[in-house]
Design a protein around this motif. Structure first.
Motif, mmCIF file in Angstrom:
data_model
loop_
_atom_site.group_PDB
_atom_site.id
_atom_site.type_symbol
_atom_site.label_atom_id
_atom_site.label_comp_id
_atom_site.label_asym_id
_atom_site.label_seq_id
_atom_site.Cartn_x
_atom_site.Cartn_y
_atom_site.Cartn_z
ATOM 1 N N ASN A 193 0.823 -1.217 0.000
ATOM 2 C CA ASN A 193 0.000 0.000 0.000
ATOM 3 C C ASN A 193 0.855 1.265 0.000
ATOM 4 O OD1 ASN A 193 -2.437 -1.360 -0.029
ATOM 5 N ND2 ASN A 193 -2.626 -1.422 2.198
ATOM 6 N N HIS A 194 1.996 1.211 0.657
ATOM 7 C CA HIS A 194 2.828 2.413 0.798
ATOM 8 C C HIS A 194 4.011 2.471 -0.165
ATOM 9 C CE1 HIS A 194 0.703 2.321 4.721
ATOM 10 N NE2 HIS A 194 0.773 3.644 4.622
ATOM 11 N N ARG A 195 4.476 1.286 -0.601
ATOM 12 C CA ARG A 195 5.697 1.273 -1.411
ATOM 13 C C ARG A 195 5.510 0.731 -2.822
ATOM 14 N NH1 ARG A 195 9.237 4.596 1.177
ATOM 15 N NH2 ARG A 195 9.243 4.172 3.423
ATOM 16 N N HIS A 196 4.352 0.112 -3.094
ATOM 17 C CA HIS A 196 4.108 -0.471 -4.426
ATOM 18 C C HIS A 196 5.292 -1.358 -4.830
ATOM 19 C CE1 HIS A 196 0.625 2.136 -4.790
ATOM 20 N NE2 HIS A 196 1.396 3.165 -4.492
ATOM 21 N N LEU A 197 5.390 -2.489 -4.162
ATOM 22 C CA LEU A 197 6.567 -3.341 -4.255
ATOM 23 C C LEU A 197 6.934 -3.745 -5.677
ATOM 24 C CD1 LEU A 197 5.758 -5.649 -1.203
ATOM 25 C CD2 LEU A 197 7.408 -3.775 -1.290
ATOM 26 N N THR A 198 5.936 -4.023 -6.492
ATOM 27 C CA THR A 198 6.235 -4.497 -7.843
ATOM 28 C C THR A 198 6.821 -3.396 -8.727
ATOM 29 O OG1 THR A 198 3.901 -4.133 -8.398
ATOM 30 C CG2 THR A 198 4.564 -6.383 -7.840
ATOM 31 N N ASP A 199 6.796 -2.150 -8.240
ATOM 32 C CA ASP A 199 7.399 -1.043 -8.988
ATOM 33 C C ASP A 199 8.812 -0.726 -8.508
ATOM 34 O OD1 ASP A 199 5.034 -0.777 -10.376
ATOM 35 O OD2 ASP A 199 4.229 0.715 -8.984
ATOM 36 N N GLN A 200 9.306 -1.499 -7.544
ATOM 37 C CA GLN A 200 10.577 -1.153 -6.901
ATOM 38 C C GLN A 200 11.757 -2.010 -7.378
ATOM 39 O OE1 GLN A 200 10.792 1.519 -4.923
ATOM 40 N NE2 GLN A 200 8.606 1.805 -5.375
ATOM 41 N N LYS A 201 11.600 -2.735 -8.474
ATOM 42 C CA LYS A 201 12.684 -3.569 -9.014
ATOM 43 C C LYS A 201 13.175 -4.594 -7.983
ATOM 44 C CE LYS A 201 12.484 -0.945 -12.628
ATOM 45 N NZ LYS A 201 11.786 -1.442 -13.850
ATOM 46 N N ILE A 202 12.222 -5.096 -7.185
ATOM 47 C CA ILE A 202 12.550 -6.119 -6.195
ATOM 48 C C ILE A 202 12.168 -7.483 -6.755
ATOM 49 C CG2 ILE A 202 12.098 -6.958 -3.845
ATOM 50 C CD1 ILE A 202 11.364 -4.071 -3.113
#
Length: 231
Positions: free
Chosen positions: A192-201
């Motif tokens: 909700n706060h970091r949008h994980l799939t957009d963080q190149k993780i």
């Protein structure tokens, strides 16, 4: 002699019932979505014109309950000439891949026969030798997180309650064996706060209490290294 006499009497009764019109003319099957009707007729060895009263309802019920897709069944005679079958079918909830073979699995871990698993692409893809046994527990857990559930595309069962799950087909989540629900709550907050799939993780390891280990994609990792060199 007694058995022969009993058989003779039964044959005469069947013949009398048939002469009175109590012979099988129609089979009505309700509740069938995936079970082949011809398979049902073949399993019960039903033939038009056979004495309706000669059909053992308990035996017919038992035979049908052994068919892959059938969860429960009721069999009734409807005089003068109809056999009524009401079935409740199992519902596939996941696709299980094991040893290069693909199966559908219901909530209770029962395997369902199909030649068309490709038609169920919306279902969760699971792997792991004992994955069907624990699939119900996993889905019950995921139901508590509706915002994430539809985004989980695959899951690998490792042992007992230990699963690795894949988010959006690209982000691997290593869940802990205990406190799994708390881990998913934290994952939801991160998304909700970091949008994980957009963080190149590429991987989030949540197995260690109080620790979160992130693994970047090769491209992001290389970019980070290059930035470090430039510094």
């Amino acid at each position: 002699h007694s058995a022969t006499l009993t058989t003779s009497i039964a044959d005469r009764v069947d013949g009398l019932m048939a002469s009175l019109g109590f012979s099988l003319e129609d089979v009505v099957v309700e509740g069938r979505m995936r079970t082949n009707k011809e398979h049902i007729l073949h399993t019960l060895a039903l033939k038009r014109g056979m004495p309706l009263l000669s059909i053992s309802l308990p035996e017919a019920k038992e035979k049908l309950e052994h068919l892959s897709w059938i969860k429960a069944v009721r069999v009734e005679r409807r005089l003068p000439d109809t056999l009524f079958i009401r079935i409740s079918e199992k519902e596939p909830v996941a696709i299980w891949q094991n040893q290069n073979k693909t199966y559908l699995v219901d909530y209770d871990g029962e395997l369902l026969e199909t030649q068309e698993a490709h038609k169920y692409k919306e279902l969760l893809l699971v792997t792991g030798h004992q994955a069907p046994k624990y699939i119900g527990q996993l889905l019950t857990l995921l139901e508590k997180f509706p915002k994430l559930k539809g985004r989980f595309t695959a899951a690998t069962h490792l042992r007992s309650t230990r699963w690795d799950i894949k988010l959006d087909g690209q982000l691997d989540i290593k869940l802990p064996e205990k406190e799994t629900e708390s881990a998913l709550e934290y994952l939801l907050a991160l998304e909700n706060h970091r949008h994980l799939t957009d963080q190149k993780i590429m991987t989030i390891d949540m197995r260690l209490p109080g620790q979160l280990i992130l693994r970047l994609t090769p491209e992001a990792s290389q970019k980070k290294n290059n930035m470090g060199k430039d510094a």
